[in-house]
Design a protein around this motif. Structure first.
Motif, mmCIF file in Angstrom:
data_model
loop_
_atom_site.group_PDB
_atom_site.id
_atom_site.type_symbol
_atom_site.label_atom_id
_atom_site.label_comp_id
_atom_site.label_asym_id
_atom_site.label_seq_id
_atom_site.Cartn_x
_atom_site.Cartn_y
_atom_site.Cartn_z
ATOM 1 N N GLN A 25 -9.302 3.297 0.042
ATOM 2 C CA GLN A 25 -7.652 3.350 0.230
ATOM 3 C C GLN A 25 -7.388 4.512 1.206
ATOM 4 O O GLN A 25 -6.147 4.223 1.973
ATOM 5 C CB GLN A 25 -7.275 3.649 -1.106
ATOM 6 N N ASN B 263 -4.158 2.117 2.373
ATOM 7 C CA ASN B 263 -3.645 1.096 1.768
ATOM 8 C C ASN B 263 -4.231 1.175 0.016
ATOM 9 O O ASN B 263 -5.273 1.336 -0.066
ATOM 10 C CB ASN B 263 -4.112 -0.351 2.253
ATOM 11 N N PRO B 264 -3.055 1.209 -1.014
ATOM 12 C CA PRO B 264 -3.597 1.447 -2.292
ATOM 13 C C PRO B 264 -4.373 0.094 -2.798
ATOM 14 O O PRO B 264 -4.781 0.053 -3.778
ATOM 15 C CB PRO B 264 -2.335 1.444 -3.112
ATOM 16 N N SER C 167 -7.487 13.346 4.293
ATOM 17 C CA SER C 167 -6.007 13.778 3.930
ATOM 18 C C SER C 167 -5.235 13.706 5.309
ATOM 19 O O SER C 167 -4.230 13.519 5.210
ATOM 20 C CB SER C 167 -6.200 15.159 3.598
ATOM 21 N N ARG D 184 -3.523 9.356 -8.369
ATOM 22 C CA ARG D 184 -2.739 9.609 -7.171
ATOM 23 C C ARG D 184 -1.760 10.678 -7.508
ATOM 24 O O ARG D 184 -1.424 11.739 -6.841
ATOM 25 C CB ARG D 184 -2.797 8.466 -5.989
ATOM 26 N N GLY E 1 -0.943 14.998 -6.267
ATOM 27 C CA GLY E 1 0.047 15.040 -4.787
ATOM 28 C C GLY E 1 -0.115 13.881 -3.790
ATOM 29 O O GLY E 1 -0.085 14.161 -2.770
ATOM 30 N N HIS E 2 -0.681 12.830 -4.428
ATOM 31 C CA HIS E 2 -1.023 11.755 -3.518
ATOM 32 C C HIS E 2 -1.854 11.928 -2.161
ATOM 33 O O HIS E 2 -2.109 11.588 -1.045
ATOM 34 C CB HIS E 2 0.200 11.133 -2.657
ATOM 35 N N ASP E 3 -2.676 13.110 -2.316
ATOM 36 C CA ASP E 3 -3.804 13.613 -1.280
ATOM 37 C C ASP E 3 -5.011 12.664 -1.534
ATOM 38 O O ASP E 3 -5.617 12.855 -2.586
ATOM 39 C CB ASP E 3 -3.906 15.264 -1.490
ATOM 40 N N ARG F 53 -7.973 15.084 -2.374
ATOM 41 C CA ARG F 53 -7.967 15.503 -3.653
ATOM 42 C C ARG F 53 -8.022 14.589 -5.082
ATOM 43 O O ARG F 53 -8.381 14.751 -6.137
ATOM 44 C CB ARG F 53 -6.855 16.354 -3.936
#
Lengths: 259, 327
Positions: free
Chosen positions: B76, B81-82, B211, B264, B268-270, B273
């Motif tokens: 992703q 893309n999720p 990232s 996610r 922080g949607h990183d 991480r």
């Protein structure tokens, strides 16, 4: 301070020369605006100057050192690049995007060391983003997002900034804001090459102008030397009144650009 | 949420789920007996139930989930893309196809032949996806290529079953393709662990660059990411991890989408991480789902892969719909 020199850059794609034997120098401590109509090859040239694209022929050197010999990290420490797109794929926070400007300094996202955190804070502050630092990027306006990307580029502490239409799709006030930031960066010892479509903006902020047409550099020099009604008619196909750094566009010439 | 708190919480939950998985089964055992058996102090039968049946099964579920969760999160990040995931992109199906071929036509060559075939199948599929991703910038095209790859692997699988030399082995094969961790041993885990470990290491070292890809490829390259190296690392890492998981449990879909999706917002949607927590979350989900499978009443045990698809597919559609309404 850093000097960039490009000699004989040619970029060919599908047998067509997008950039044709372009040579230029970016003296340290100056703001250069790259002007030219759509399709003149500006973005292709910028990609070569940032090392993101290999030219078909020609060389780029930074302070006398060939750009092609540098690793991606070494390059990123010397050149900060603002591409046309301002995409941020995931809804990350403003501070995180700006922190990615420190990638070449080895940062790990979410855990910034003292020096990296300071550089990020400085960049946020310079771009007037302190209040937005913890906002998610998907909640920002176009002007705010443009400032976030500027801050990301400044956070790198790279001596050279190359920006591809940093003011596109911005209203006049926000366009001035961005150019003021770039000018401050140059006054503080950096150099910048900025593609602009707004000729008045370029004339107002640039130290030198680079004119590009059909993949070629047709002129390089100071604003007063190279900004003439004849050149505007030739390169852009517009008639204009020029008074020093003041430009007034009057409309399309009867003959098209470059004809 | 701070990352250490998230990771610690997930690690503690995973350990608790693994312990819980040891508690449940067809032979009722109380906590005292389970702990005694875990320490090797139980009766011979209790020790065998825990060490040869329940623990390897639960651990298999966790490892398979973790491999798929990490692969999903990494793919992703790479493809930005999720919806990218080993199952959706046809990686699991390709791995299952190659592993089935070996099972049917040459399974007795070596104990390593199934894991190796599975990994090779996964690597071929991931490489195809990465090459397509490079050439097209359309995410839709990419997902459709994955769907095509998945269908092709499915068709070839049907062909293989059709032409199978030993009809009696078809049931085994069929059960395996449904996705299950029943009757797995520590030996089975040992055979896939080299691939799992290598895959995990490759994904972990690529994290930082993922990232930067948040800013798109051109910007990522300009801040110092070596895009070619990153693609190779993720293709190899996701291929190895997915191939190993398929060799251990068959194809189990959607957990690679669902787990990163849940994680996610918590980091922080990183993409970098989210790798480790997404892996643990996916492992946790599969351990819990496998406990559910075992506790469900009925003569036939529901397969883990079937349950995962029954829960995961509607969630997948929900994510798609929410994305298209926000875009």
């Amino acid at each position: 301070m850093i000097d960039l020199e490009a000699i004989g850059i040619t970029v060919e794609q599908d047998g067509k020369a997008l950039v044709d034997n372009a040579s230029l120098t970016l003296p340290a401590g100056s703001l250069t605006a790259l002007l030219g109509p759509n399709g003149a090859g500006k973005t292709s040239l910028l990609q070569v100057l940032t090392g993101l694209r290999h030219p078909s022929s020609g060389t780029v050197s930074l302070d006398g050192q060939p750009l092609s010999r540098l690793t991606a990290i070494e390059r990123a420490r010397k050149i900060a690049y603002l591409p046309q797109t301002r995409a941020v794929v995931w809804p990350v926070k403003v501070r995180e995007v700006v922190a990615l400007g420190r990638f070449a300094h080895g940062i790990v996202t979410g855990r910034l060391s003292g020096e990296d955190a300071l550089a990020v804070d400085r960049a946020l502050n310079a771009c007037d983003l302190d209040a937005l630092a913890n906002r998610s990027c998907d909640s920002l306006s176009g002007g705010e997002l443009a400032r976030v990307h500027c801050a990301r580029a400044f956070a790198a502490d790279a001596p050279l900034l190359i920006a591809d239409e940093p003011t596109s799709a911005l209203d006049p006030r926000h366009a001035f804001d961005i150019m003021t930031l770039v000018q401050a960066f140059v006054r503080a010892g950096g150099s910048a090459l900025v593609v602009l479509h707004d000729i008045a903006l370029a004339a107002r902020y640039a130290d030198q102008l680079l004119w590009m047409q059909h993949g070629r550099i047709v002129s390089q020099g100071s604003v007063t030397d190279t900004l003439t009604p004849a050149r505007l008619a030739d390169v852009f196909g517009v008639s204009a009144q020029v008074d020093g750094r003041k430009v007034t566009l009057q409309g399309a010439t009867e003959l098209g650009a470059g004809s | 949420m701070r990352d250490p708190a998230l990771n610690l919480g997930l690690a503690a939950s995973s350990l608790s789920a693994l312990a819980a998985a040891c508690l449940f089964g067809s032979t009722p055992m109380d906590v005292g007996r389970v702990f005694a058996a875990l320490l090797g102090q139980g009766s011979a039968v209790d020790n065998a139930i825990i060490w040869q049946i329940r623990l390897p099964r639960a651990l298999s579920a966790f490892l398979v989930g973790a491999a798929l969760g990490a692969s999903g999160a990494a793919l992703q990040g790479l493809l930005r893309n999720p919806l990218a995931e080993p199952g959706v992109l046809g990686v699991s199906a390709s791995a299952a196809l190659c592993a089935s071929g070996v099972l049917l036509w040459g399974g007795s060559v070596s104990a390593w032949s199934v894991p190796v075939a599975s990994v090779i199948g996964a690597l071929i599929a991931t490489a195809i996806i990465a090459i397509v991703a490079w050439r097209t910038h359309s995410i839709l095209t990419l997902i459709l290529v994955g769907v095509g790859l998945s269908s092709l692997a499915g068709a070839l699988m049907s062909l293989m079953l059709n032409l199978a030399p030993h009809p009696f082995s078809l049931t085994d094969l069929f059960n395996w393709t449904l996705g299950s961790v029943a009757n797995r041993s520590f030996m089975d885990i040992a055979q896939v662990s080299p691939f799992l470990v290598l895959g995990a290491v490759l994904l972990a070292v690529s994290g930082r660059s993922l990232s930067a890809l948040t800013l798109g490829e051109a910007t990522a390259a300009s801040v110092g990411v070596n895009l070619v190296r990153l693609r190779v690392l993720i293709v190899l890492g996701a291929g190895l991890a997915t191939g190993a998981s398929v060799a251990l449990a068959g194809a189990i879909g959607f957990v690679g989408i669902v787990a990163p999706h849940l994680i996610r917002p918590l980091c922080g949607h990183d993409p970098a991480r989210s790798l480790l927590p997404a892996a643990m979350m996916a492992g946790l989900l599969l351990v819990i789902a496998d406990i559910g499978v075992r506790l469900m009443p009925g003569v036939f045990e529901l397969k883990l892969g079937v349950l995962a698809a029954l829960i995961g597919a509607p969630l997948f559609m929900l994510i798609v719909l929410r994305r298209s309404s926000s875009a």
